[in-house]
Design a protein around this motif. Structure first.
Motif, PDB file in Angstrom:
ATOM      1  N   LEU A 172      63.442 -16.749  19.952  1.00 23.54           N
ATOM      2  CA  LEU A 172      63.801 -15.352  19.696  1.00 23.54           C
ATOM      3  C   LEU A 172      63.522 -14.488  20.928  1.00 23.54           C
ATOM      4  N   ILE A 173      62.385 -14.713  21.571  1.00 27.62           N
ATOM      5  CA  ILE A 173      62.038 -13.924  22.757  1.00 27.62           C
ATOM      6  C   ILE A 173      63.039 -14.177  23.875  1.00 27.62           C
ATOM      7  N   PHE A 174      63.398 -15.443  24.085  1.00 26.63           N
ATOM      8  CA  PHE A 174      64.386 -15.753  25.124  1.00 26.63           C
ATOM      9  C   PHE A 174      65.744 -15.145  24.787  1.00 26.63           C
ATOM     10  N   SER A 175      66.072 -15.080  23.501  1.00 23.45           N
ATOM     11  CA  SER A 175      67.334 -14.445  23.098  1.00 23.45           C
ATOM     12  C   SER A 175      67.334 -12.962  23.451  1.00 23.45           C
ATOM     13  N   VAL A 176      66.185 -12.302  23.219  1.00 21.64           N
ATOM     14  CA  VAL A 176      66.076 -10.882  23.558  1.00 21.64           C
ATOM     15  C   VAL A 176      66.202 -10.677  25.061  1.00 21.64           C
ATOM     16  N   LEU A 177      65.533 -11.534  25.836  1.00 17.68           N
ATOM     17  CA  LEU A 177      65.619 -11.423  27.297  1.00 17.68           C
ATOM     18  C   LEU A 177      67.048 -11.676  27.767  1.00 17.68           C
ATOM     19  N   GLY A 178      67.719 -12.662  27.151  1.00 20.99           N
ATOM     20  CA  GLY A 178      69.098 -12.937  27.499  1.00 20.99           C
ATOM     21  C   GLY A 178      70.018 -11.768  27.174  1.00 20.99           C
ATOM     22  N   HIS A 179      69.763 -11.126  26.038  1.00 19.84           N
ATOM     23  CA  HIS A 179      70.549  -9.950  25.651  1.00 19.84           C
ATOM     24  C   HIS A 179      70.368  -8.825  26.660  1.00 19.84           C
ATOM     25  N   MET A 180      69.155  -8.674  27.182  1.00 18.14           N
ATOM     26  CA  MET A 180      68.893  -7.636  28.178  1.00 18.14           C
ATOM     27  C   MET A 180      69.674  -7.903  29.463  1.00 18.14           C
ATOM     28  N   VAL A 181      69.781  -9.173  29.829  1.00 15.47           N
ATOM     29  CA  VAL A 181      70.507  -9.534  31.054  1.00 15.47           C
ATOM     30  C   VAL A 181      71.998  -9.290  30.891  1.00 15.47           C
ATOM     31  N   THR A 182      72.535  -9.666  29.728  1.00 12.73           N
ATOM     32  CA  THR A 182      73.988  -9.583  29.526  1.00 12.73           C
ATOM     33  C   THR A 182      74.461  -8.201  29.095  1.00 12.73           C
ATOM     34  N   LEU A 219      53.036 -10.050  38.318  1.00 15.68           N
ATOM     35  CA  LEU A 219      52.867 -10.883  37.132  1.00 15.68           C
ATOM     36  C   LEU A 219      52.604 -12.318  37.572  1.00 15.68           C
ATOM     37  N   ASP A 220      52.121 -13.144  36.646  1.00 18.80           N
ATOM     38  CA  ASP A 220      51.860 -14.541  36.984  1.00 18.80           C
ATOM     39  C   ASP A 220      53.121 -15.242  37.453  1.00 18.80           C
ATOM     40  N   GLY A 221      54.267 -14.897  36.851  1.00 13.72           N
ATOM     41  CA  GLY A 221      55.528 -15.493  37.275  1.00 13.72           C
ATOM     42  C   GLY A 221      55.883 -15.124  38.701  1.00 13.72           C
ATOM     43  N   GLY A 222      55.582 -13.889  39.098  1.00 16.08           N
ATOM     44  CA  GLY A 222      55.825 -13.478  40.474  1.00 16.08           C
ATOM     45  C   GLY A 222      54.958 -14.242  41.445  1.00 16.08           C
ATOM     46  N   LYS A 223      53.691 -14.473  41.068  1.00 18.23           N
ATOM     47  CA  LYS A 223      52.790 -15.250  41.922  1.00 18.23           C
ATOM     48  C   LYS A 223      53.276 -16.689  42.042  1.00 18.23           C
ATOM     49  N   LEU A 224      53.750 -17.246  40.928  1.00 23.97           N
ATOM     50  CA  LEU A 224      54.289 -18.608  40.974  1.00 23.97           C
ATOM     51  C   LEU A 224      55.522 -18.682  41.862  1.00 23.97           C
ATOM     52  N   ILE A 283      52.627 -15.614  22.259  1.00 25.15           N
ATOM     53  CA  ILE A 283      53.711 -16.313  22.955  1.00 25.15           C
ATOM     54  C   ILE A 283      54.607 -15.315  23.686  1.00 25.15           C
ATOM     55  N   ASN A 284      54.759 -14.117  23.110  1.00 18.82           N
ATOM     56  CA  ASN A 284      55.548 -13.068  23.763  1.00 18.82           C
ATOM     57  C   ASN A 284      54.946 -12.710  25.114  1.00 18.82           C
ATOM     58  N   LEU A 285      53.640 -12.444  25.138  1.00 21.41           N
ATOM     59  CA  LEU A 285      52.977 -12.068  26.385  1.00 21.41           C
ATOM     60  C   LEU A 285      52.970 -13.223  27.372  1.00 21.41           C
ATOM     61  N   GLY A 286      52.864 -14.445  26.861  1.00 22.47           N
ATOM     62  CA  GLY A 286      52.901 -15.599  27.750  1.00 22.47           C
ATOM     63  C   GLY A 286      54.229 -15.723  28.466  1.00 22.47           C
ATOM     64  N   ILE A 287      55.325 -15.555  27.737  1.00 23.36           N
ATOM     65  CA  ILE A 287      56.660 -15.660  28.339  1.00 23.36           C
ATOM     66  C   ILE A 287      56.914 -14.504  29.291  1.00 23.36           C
ATOM     67  N   VAL A 288      56.564 -13.288  28.877  1.00 22.62           N
ATOM     68  CA  VAL A 288      56.777 -12.117  29.743  1.00 22.62           C
ATOM     69  C   VAL A 288      55.992 -12.255  31.043  1.00 22.62           C
ATOM     70  N   ASN A 289      54.773 -12.798  30.953  1.00 26.98           N
ATOM     71  CA  ASN A 289      53.957 -12.971  32.153  1.00 26.98           C
ATOM     72  C   ASN A 289      54.550 -13.981  33.124  1.00 26.98           C
ATOM     73  N   LEU A 290      55.442 -14.834  32.647  1.00 24.62           N
ATOM     74  CA  LEU A 290      56.065 -15.831  33.516  1.00 24.62           C
ATOM     75  C   LEU A 290      57.354 -15.327  34.155  1.00 24.62           C
ATOM     76  N   LEU A 291      57.760 -14.096  33.835  1.00 27.23           N
ATOM     77  CA  LEU A 291      58.944 -13.547  34.495  1.00 27.23           C
ATOM     78  C   LEU A 291      58.669 -13.425  35.995  1.00 27.23           C
ATOM     79  N   PRO A 292      59.655 -13.743  36.832  1.00 27.22           N
ATOM     80  CA  PRO A 292      59.442 -13.741  38.293  1.00 27.22           C
ATOM     81  C   PRO A 292      59.375 -12.337  38.885  1.00 27.22           C
ATOM     82  N   ILE A 293      58.426 -11.553  38.392  1.00 30.42           N
ATOM     83  CA  ILE A 293      58.241 -10.185  38.868  1.00 30.42           C
ATOM     84  C   ILE A 293      56.922 -10.121  39.633  1.00 30.42           C
TER      85      ILE A 293
END
Length: 425
Positions: free
Chosen positions: A312-322, A373-378, A360-370
Protein backbone atom coordinates in the motif's frame (compact mmCIF):
# COMPACT_ATOMS: atom_id res chain seq x y z
CA UNK A 1 -6.95 13.08 25.22
CA UNK A 2 -4.57 11.94 27.97
CA UNK A 3 -4.76 8.34 26.75
CA UNK A 4 -4.07 9.49 23.20
CA UNK A 5 -1.05 11.54 24.29
CA UNK A 6 0.41 8.66 26.31
CA UNK A 7 -0.23 6.20 23.47
CA UNK A 8 1.36 8.57 20.94
CA UNK A 9 4.48 8.93 23.08
CA UNK A 10 4.76 5.16 23.57
CA UNK A 11 4.13 4.27 19.91
CA UNK A 12 6.37 6.93 18.42
CA UNK A 13 9.01 6.40 21.10
CA UNK A 14 9.15 2.65 20.47
CA UNK A 15 9.48 3.13 16.71
CA UNK A 16 12.30 5.65 17.15
CA UNK A 17 14.03 3.50 19.79
CA UNK A 18 13.99 0.43 17.55
CA UNK A 19 15.14 2.45 14.51
CA UNK A 20 18.06 4.09 16.30
CA UNK A 21 19.04 0.85 18.02
CA UNK A 22 19.53 -0.67 14.57
CA UNK A 23 22.04 2.06 13.69
CA UNK A 24 23.66 1.76 17.13
CA UNK A 25 24.03 -2.03 17.12
CA UNK A 26 25.67 -2.33 13.72
CA UNK A 27 27.88 0.71 14.32
CA UNK A 28 29.25 -0.82 17.52
CA UNK A 29 29.77 -4.14 15.72
CA UNK A 30 31.78 -2.28 13.07
CA UNK A 31 34.00 -0.57 15.63
CA UNK A 32 32.38 2.84 15.15
CA UNK A 33 32.05 4.91 18.31
CA UNK A 34 28.47 5.97 19.00
CA UNK A 35 29.09 9.08 21.07
CA UNK A 36 25.44 9.55 22.03
CA UNK A 37 22.22 7.54 21.82
CA UNK A 38 19.33 9.91 22.46
CA UNK A 39 15.62 9.31 22.86
CA UNK A 40 13.72 12.58 22.47
CA UNK A 41 14.91 16.02 21.44
CA UNK A 42 15.75 19.27 23.19
CA UNK A 43 17.30 19.68 26.67
CA UNK A 44 18.38 16.47 28.37
CA UNK A 45 16.60 15.20 31.48
CA UNK A 46 18.78 12.12 32.12
CA UNK A 47 22.06 10.65 30.91
CA UNK A 48 24.42 7.77 31.61
CA UNK A 49 27.61 6.69 29.85
CA UNK A 50 27.87 2.99 29.05
CA UNK A 51 30.94 0.79 29.30
CA UNK A 52 31.45 0.91 25.53
CA UNK A 53 31.75 4.71 25.61
CA UNK A 54 28.25 5.56 24.39
CA UNK A 55 26.38 8.21 26.35
CA UNK A 56 22.67 7.36 26.60
CA UNK A 57 20.38 10.36 27.02
CA UNK A 58 16.68 11.04 27.45
CA UNK A 59 15.58 14.49 26.30
CA UNK A 60 12.52 16.49 27.24
CA UNK A 61 10.58 16.44 23.94
CA UNK A 62 9.26 12.88 23.36
CA UNK A 63 9.38 13.16 19.56
CA UNK A 64 12.28 11.77 17.59
CA UNK A 65 15.72 10.68 18.66
CA UNK A 66 19.14 10.09 17.18
CA UNK A 67 22.50 8.37 17.39
CA UNK A 68 25.58 10.56 17.13
CA UNK A 69 28.49 8.78 15.48
CA UNK A 70 32.10 9.81 15.98
CA UNK A 71 32.86 12.05 12.99
CA UNK A 72 29.26 13.12 12.44
CA UNK A 73 29.76 16.61 13.88
CA UNK A 74 32.39 19.25 14.54
CA UNK A 75 31.20 20.22 18.01
CA UNK A 76 34.61 19.53 19.51
CA UNK A 77 36.19 22.07 17.18
CA UNK A 78 33.66 24.67 18.29
CA UNK A 79 34.12 23.96 21.98
CA UNK A 80 37.94 23.99 21.79
CA UNK A 81 38.51 26.94 19.49
CA UNK A 82 41.66 28.98 20.31
CA UNK A 83 41.06 31.38 23.18
CA UNK A 84 38.35 29.28 24.84
CA UNK A 85 38.89 28.19 28.44
CA UNK A 86 38.43 24.59 29.52
CA UNK A 87 39.11 22.57 32.64
CA UNK A 88 41.04 19.29 32.37
CA UNK A 89 41.81 16.42 34.70
CA UNK A 90 44.60 13.87 34.35
CA UNK A 91 44.71 10.15 35.01
CA UNK A 92 47.50 8.26 36.78
CA UNK A 93 49.57 8.25 33.59
CA UNK A 94 49.30 12.04 33.34
CA UNK A 95 47.09 11.80 30.28
CA UNK A 96 44.06 14.04 29.96
CA UNK A 97 41.00 11.98 30.90
CA UNK A 98 38.37 14.76 31.05
CA UNK A 99 37.93 18.03 29.18
CA UNK A 100 35.19 20.20 30.66
CA UNK A 101 33.95 22.97 28.34
CA UNK A 102 31.00 23.79 30.60
CA UNK A 103 31.96 27.15 32.04
CA UNK A 104 29.21 27.00 34.67
CA UNK A 105 30.43 23.80 36.25
CA UNK A 106 34.21 23.52 36.33
CA UNK A 107 35.66 20.17 37.38
CA UNK A 108 36.82 19.73 40.95
CA UNK A 109 40.62 19.64 41.02
CA UNK A 110 40.53 20.52 37.33
CA UNK A 111 43.35 22.42 35.63
CA UNK A 112 42.10 25.58 33.86
CA UNK A 113 43.57 25.84 30.35
CA UNK A 114 43.13 28.59 27.79
CA UNK A 115 43.26 26.66 24.51
CA UNK A 116 45.96 27.53 22.00
CA UNK A 117 45.92 24.37 19.90
CA UNK A 118 44.52 20.86 20.01
CA UNK A 119 44.08 17.66 18.02
CA UNK A 120 41.66 15.05 19.33
CA UNK A 121 41.63 13.02 16.13
CA UNK A 122 45.18 11.96 15.31
CA UNK A 123 47.88 13.30 17.64
CA UNK A 124 45.57 13.45 20.68
CA UNK A 125 46.81 16.51 22.50
CA UNK A 126 45.62 19.83 23.89
CA UNK A 127 47.90 22.81 24.40
CA UNK A 128 47.37 26.16 26.07
CA UNK A 129 48.04 28.54 28.90
CA UNK A 130 47.60 27.10 32.38
CA UNK A 131 46.07 29.21 35.14
CA UNK A 132 46.29 32.33 32.98
CA UNK A 133 50.09 32.14 32.67
CA UNK A 134 50.71 33.27 29.08
CA UNK A 135 54.47 33.01 29.37
CA UNK A 136 54.43 29.30 28.55
CA UNK A 137 52.28 27.04 26.36
CA UNK A 138 51.88 23.66 27.99
CA UNK A 139 51.03 20.59 25.93
CA UNK A 140 49.02 17.72 27.43
CA UNK A 141 48.63 14.31 25.82
CA UNK A 142 45.03 13.14 25.73
CA UNK A 143 43.93 9.58 26.55
CA UNK A 144 42.31 7.70 23.66
CA UNK A 145 39.16 7.19 25.74
CA UNK A 146 39.00 10.68 27.25
CA UNK A 147 35.64 12.42 27.57
CA UNK A 148 34.37 15.92 26.93
CA UNK A 149 31.81 17.51 29.24
CA UNK A 150 29.67 19.53 26.84
CA UNK A 151 28.02 22.89 27.65
CA UNK A 152 24.77 21.20 28.73
CA UNK A 153 26.65 18.92 31.11
CA UNK A 154 26.48 15.79 28.93
CA UNK A 155 29.68 13.74 29.00
CA UNK A 156 30.70 12.10 25.70
CA UNK A 157 33.81 10.34 24.43
CA UNK A 158 36.27 12.10 22.15
CA UNK A 159 36.46 10.84 18.56
CA UNK A 160 39.91 9.55 17.57
CA UNK A 161 40.54 8.56 13.95
CA UNK A 162 40.21 4.80 14.43
CA UNK A 163 36.64 4.99 15.77
CA UNK A 164 35.27 7.53 13.25
CA UNK A 165 32.30 6.54 11.11
CA UNK A 166 34.35 7.42 8.03
CA UNK A 167 37.11 5.01 9.10
CA UNK A 168 34.85 1.97 8.89
CA UNK A 169 34.74 -0.09 5.71
CA UNK A 170 32.18 0.84 3.05
CA UNK A 171 30.25 -2.36 3.70
CA UNK A 172 29.98 -1.65 7.42
CA UNK A 173 28.88 1.93 6.78
CA UNK A 174 26.19 0.78 4.35
CA UNK A 175 24.93 -1.83 6.80
CA UNK A 176 24.87 0.75 9.61
CA UNK A 177 22.87 3.18 7.45
CA UNK A 178 20.42 0.45 6.39
CA UNK A 179 19.99 -1.01 9.87
CA UNK A 180 17.53 1.65 11.09
CA UNK A 181 14.88 1.01 8.42
CA UNK A 182 15.60 -2.73 8.66
CA UNK A 183 14.71 -2.66 12.34
CA UNK A 184 11.49 -0.80 11.52
CA UNK A 185 10.55 -3.60 9.12
CA UNK A 186 11.34 -6.25 11.74
CA UNK A 187 9.28 -4.39 14.36
CA UNK A 188 6.35 -4.10 11.96
CA UNK A 189 6.42 -7.81 11.11
CA UNK A 190 6.71 -8.85 14.77
CA UNK A 191 3.79 -6.61 15.80
CA UNK A 192 1.60 -7.86 12.94
CA UNK A 193 2.31 -11.46 14.05
CA UNK A 194 1.50 -10.55 17.66
CA UNK A 195 -1.72 -9.00 16.38
CA UNK A 196 -2.53 -12.31 14.69
CA UNK A 197 -2.24 -14.08 18.03
CA UNK A 198 -4.57 -11.60 19.74
CA UNK A 199 -7.42 -12.23 17.30
CA UNK A 200 -10.10 -14.86 18.07
CA UNK A 201 -9.17 -16.64 14.87
CA UNK A 202 -7.77 -16.08 11.40
CA UNK A 203 -10.11 -16.23 8.36
CA UNK A 204 -9.10 -19.20 6.23
CA UNK A 205 -10.62 -17.85 3.02
CA UNK A 206 -12.12 -21.28 2.26
CA UNK A 207 -15.68 -22.15 1.31
CA UNK A 208 -16.08 -24.10 4.56
CA UNK A 209 -18.51 -22.54 7.04
CA UNK A 210 -17.55 -21.11 10.39
CA UNK A 211 -20.32 -19.84 12.62
CA UNK A 212 -23.88 -20.34 11.24
CA UNK A 213 -26.37 -17.88 12.71
CA UNK A 214 -29.16 -19.82 14.42
CA UNK A 215 -32.01 -17.71 13.01
CA UNK A 216 -30.54 -17.25 9.53
CA UNK A 217 -31.65 -18.79 6.23
CA UNK A 218 -28.70 -21.24 6.14
CA UNK A 219 -29.45 -22.62 9.63
CA UNK A 220 -33.16 -23.01 8.84
CA UNK A 221 -32.18 -24.95 5.70
CA UNK A 222 -30.07 -27.36 7.76
CA UNK A 223 -26.50 -26.07 7.19
CA UNK A 224 -24.13 -26.23 10.18
CA UNK A 225 -20.61 -25.23 11.06
CA UNK A 226 -18.08 -27.29 9.10
CA UNK A 227 -20.22 -27.76 6.00
CA UNK A 228 -18.58 -26.78 2.72
CA UNK A 229 -20.65 -24.91 0.11
CA UNK A 230 -19.59 -25.94 -3.39
CA UNK A 231 -22.11 -24.06 -5.57
CA UNK A 232 -24.75 -21.33 -5.48
CA UNK A 233 -27.41 -21.51 -8.23
CA UNK A 234 -25.12 -23.95 -10.10
CA UNK A 235 -22.20 -21.48 -9.98
CA UNK A 236 -19.27 -23.37 -8.49
CA UNK A 237 -17.48 -21.58 -5.63
CA UNK A 238 -13.91 -22.50 -4.60
CA UNK A 239 -13.30 -20.00 -1.80
CA UNK A 240 -14.99 -17.54 0.53
CA UNK A 241 -14.66 -14.59 -1.86
CA UNK A 242 -16.49 -16.40 -4.65
CA UNK A 243 -19.13 -17.64 -2.21
CA UNK A 244 -19.67 -14.15 -0.82
CA UNK A 245 -19.97 -12.65 -4.31
CA UNK A 246 -22.62 -15.16 -5.41
CA UNK A 247 -24.77 -14.70 -2.30
CA UNK A 248 -24.37 -10.90 -2.19
CA UNK A 249 -25.55 -10.58 -5.78
CA UNK A 250 -28.96 -12.12 -4.94
CA UNK A 251 -30.67 -10.03 -2.24
CA UNK A 252 -34.12 -11.28 -1.27
CA UNK A 253 -34.07 -14.10 -3.84
CA UNK A 254 -34.57 -17.85 -3.73
CA UNK A 255 -31.30 -19.65 -4.42
CA UNK A 256 -30.17 -23.26 -4.65
CA UNK A 257 -27.18 -24.09 -2.50
CA UNK A 258 -25.21 -27.30 -2.94
CA UNK A 259 -22.97 -28.25 -0.05
CA UNK A 260 -21.03 -31.11 1.46
CA UNK A 261 -21.98 -32.39 4.90
CA UNK A 262 -19.46 -35.00 5.96
CA UNK A 263 -19.17 -37.31 2.96
CA UNK A 264 -22.61 -36.51 1.61
CA UNK A 265 -23.56 -33.87 -0.94
CA UNK A 266 -26.86 -32.04 -0.44
CA UNK A 267 -28.81 -29.36 -2.29
CA UNK A 268 -31.29 -27.03 -0.57
CA UNK A 269 -33.31 -24.00 -1.60
CA UNK A 270 -33.34 -20.96 0.66
CA UNK A 271 -34.28 -17.32 0.43
CA UNK A 272 -31.63 -14.71 1.12
CA UNK A 273 -32.22 -11.76 3.40
CA UNK A 274 -31.43 -8.22 2.31
CA UNK A 275 -28.88 -5.90 3.88
CA UNK A 276 -27.62 -2.48 2.80
CA UNK A 277 -23.84 -2.01 2.45
CA UNK A 278 -22.44 1.24 1.05
CA UNK A 279 -25.94 2.21 -0.09
CA UNK A 280 -26.29 -1.02 -2.08
CA UNK A 281 -28.59 -3.96 -1.34
CA UNK A 282 -26.79 -7.25 -0.86
CA UNK A 283 -27.90 -10.78 -0.05
CA UNK A 284 -27.18 -12.60 3.21
CA UNK A 285 -27.82 -16.19 4.36
CA UNK A 286 -26.45 -15.97 7.95
CA UNK A 287 -23.04 -17.59 7.61
CA UNK A 288 -19.57 -16.53 8.72
CA UNK A 289 -16.13 -17.35 7.39
CA UNK A 290 -14.26 -20.27 8.91
CA UNK A 291 -11.58 -19.21 11.40
CA UNK A 292 -8.33 -21.02 12.12
CA UNK A 293 -6.67 -20.86 15.52
CA UNK A 294 -3.46 -22.62 14.53
CA UNK A 295 -0.12 -20.85 15.20
CA UNK A 296 0.85 -21.28 11.56
CA UNK A 297 -2.26 -19.43 10.40
CA UNK A 298 -1.62 -16.60 12.84
CA UNK A 299 2.00 -16.20 11.70
CA UNK A 300 0.85 -16.29 8.08
CA UNK A 301 -1.70 -13.57 8.87
CA UNK A 302 1.08 -11.39 10.28
CA UNK A 303 3.23 -11.89 7.20
CA UNK A 304 0.36 -11.16 4.81
CA UNK A 305 -0.59 -8.01 6.74
CA UNK A 306 3.05 -6.89 6.64
CA UNK A 307 3.26 -7.41 2.87
CA UNK A 308 -0.10 -5.71 2.23
CA UNK A 309 0.90 -2.70 4.33
CA UNK A 310 4.19 -2.32 2.48
CA UNK A 311 2.48 -2.74 -0.89
CA UNK A 312 0.00 0.00 0.00
CA UNK A 313 2.81 2.42 0.86
CA UNK A 314 4.59 1.73 -2.42
CA UNK A 315 1.29 2.28 -4.25
CA UNK A 316 0.94 5.69 -2.60
CA UNK A 317 4.52 6.61 -3.52
CA UNK A 318 3.91 5.42 -7.08
CA UNK A 319 0.75 7.53 -7.28
CA UNK A 320 2.75 10.57 -6.18
CA UNK A 321 5.27 9.98 -8.97
CA UNK A 322 2.67 9.48 -11.69
CA UNK A 323 0.07 12.05 -10.55
CA UNK A 324 2.21 14.76 -9.02
CA UNK A 325 3.05 16.09 -5.59
CA UNK A 326 0.22 16.65 -3.11
CA UNK A 327 0.68 17.65 0.54
CA UNK A 328 -2.32 15.50 1.49
CA UNK A 329 -0.23 12.44 0.56
CA UNK A 330 2.09 13.24 3.47
CA UNK A 331 1.61 13.16 7.20
CA UNK A 332 3.74 14.64 9.95
CA UNK A 333 3.55 14.45 13.75
CA UNK A 334 0.07 16.02 13.73
CA UNK A 335 -1.24 13.34 11.37
CA UNK A 336 0.44 10.66 13.49
CA UNK A 337 -1.29 12.06 16.57
CA UNK A 338 -4.64 12.05 14.75
CA UNK A 339 -4.01 8.46 13.66
CA UNK A 340 -3.16 7.51 17.24
CA UNK A 341 -6.41 9.08 18.43
CA UNK A 342 -8.39 6.97 15.96
CA UNK A 343 -6.44 3.81 16.81
CA UNK A 344 -7.11 4.13 20.55
CA UNK A 345 -10.86 3.88 19.87
CA UNK A 346 -10.29 0.28 18.71
CA UNK A 347 -8.42 -0.74 21.84
CA UNK A 348 -5.14 -2.62 22.04
CA UNK A 349 -5.55 -4.27 18.63
CA UNK A 350 -6.14 -0.90 17.00
CA UNK A 351 -2.99 0.50 18.56
CA UNK A 352 -0.96 -2.57 17.54
CA UNK A 353 -2.17 -2.31 13.94
CA UNK A 354 -1.35 1.40 13.86
CA UNK A 355 2.10 0.80 15.36
CA UNK A 356 2.93 -1.89 12.80
CA UNK A 357 1.70 0.17 9.84
CA UNK A 358 3.50 3.31 11.03
CA UNK A 359 6.76 1.43 11.60
CA UNK A 360 6.92 -0.03 8.09
CA UNK A 361 5.82 3.35 6.69
CA UNK A 362 8.70 5.18 8.37
CA UNK A 363 11.11 2.44 7.36
CA UNK A 364 10.23 2.75 3.68
CA UNK A 365 10.18 6.57 3.73
CA UNK A 366 13.61 6.59 5.38
CA UNK A 367 14.97 4.56 2.47
CA UNK A 368 13.95 7.15 -0.12
CA UNK A 369 17.10 8.45 -1.88
CA UNK A 370 16.83 11.90 -0.33
CA UNK A 371 19.93 13.48 1.26
CA UNK A 372 19.75 13.55 5.09
CA UNK A 373 17.60 10.39 5.10
CA UNK A 374 19.10 6.92 5.44
CA UNK A 375 18.30 6.29 1.77
CA UNK A 376 20.25 9.39 0.79
CA UNK A 377 23.24 8.19 2.80
CA UNK A 378 23.01 4.79 1.14
CA UNK A 379 22.92 6.51 -2.26
CA UNK A 380 26.18 8.30 -1.41
CA UNK A 381 27.63 4.95 -0.33
CA UNK A 382 26.67 3.45 -3.69
CA UNK A 383 28.26 6.38 -5.54
CA UNK A 384 31.41 5.85 -3.49
CA UNK A 385 31.42 2.17 -4.46
CA UNK A 386 31.03 3.06 -8.15
CA UNK A 387 33.78 5.72 -8.26
CA UNK A 388 35.96 3.61 -5.92
CA UNK A 389 37.03 6.49 -3.74
CA UNK A 390 35.51 8.40 -0.83
CA UNK A 391 33.24 11.30 -1.70
CA UNK A 392 34.90 14.59 -0.65
CA UNK A 393 33.70 15.58 2.80
CA UNK A 394 32.73 19.07 1.66
CA UNK A 395 30.56 17.64 -1.12
CA UNK A 396 28.84 15.25 1.30
CA UNK A 397 28.23 18.05 3.81
CA UNK A 398 26.72 20.34 1.15
CA UNK A 399 24.49 17.59 -0.26
CA UNK A 400 23.32 16.62 3.23
CA UNK A 401 22.66 20.25 4.15
CA UNK A 402 20.56 20.76 1.01
CA UNK A 403 18.58 17.61 1.76
CA UNK A 404 18.06 18.61 5.38
CA UNK A 405 16.84 22.08 4.32
CA UNK A 406 14.36 20.55 1.87
CA UNK A 407 13.10 18.12 4.53
CA UNK A 408 12.73 20.93 7.07
CA UNK A 409 10.69 23.04 4.66
CA UNK A 410 8.59 20.01 3.73
CA UNK A 411 7.96 19.23 7.40
CA UNK A 412 6.80 22.80 8.04
CA UNK A 413 4.42 22.66 5.07
CA UNK A 414 3.15 19.20 6.00
CA UNK A 415 2.58 20.20 9.64
CA UNK A 416 0.68 23.33 8.61
CA UNK A 417 -1.41 21.29 6.18
CA UNK A 418 -2.13 18.66 8.85
CA UNK A 419 -3.31 21.33 11.29
CA UNK A 420 -5.66 22.67 8.61
CA UNK A 421 -6.98 19.17 7.84
CA UNK A 422 -7.50 17.87 11.34
CA UNK A 423 -8.18 20.90 13.53
CA UNK A 424 -9.37 23.84 11.41
CA UNK A 425 -11.81 22.37 8.91
Amino acid sequence: MLITIITFILVFGLIVLVHEFGHYYFAVRAGILVREFSIGMGPKVWWRRGKNGTTFTVRILPVGGYVRFAGDDDDDEEYLRPGSTVSITLNDNQLVKTIDVNQNNQLLQGIPVQVVDHDLTDDLFIAGYVNGDESEVKRFSVDHDAVIVEPDGTSVRIAPRDVLFQSASLGHRMLTNFAGPLNNFILSLVVFVILGFTLPGIPTGSNRLGNVQSAGPAARAGLVTGDRIISVDHHRVENWQELSQQVSAKPGKLVKVTYEHGNRKKTVSLKTTTATVNKQKVGRIGIEEELSKSPAARVKYGWNAFVQSGTLIFSVLGHMVTHGFNLNDFGGPVAMYAGTSQATHYGVNGVLAFLAALSINLGIVNLLPIPALDGGKLLLNIVEAIIRRPIPEKVEVVVTLIGFTILLLLMILVTYNDIQRYFVH
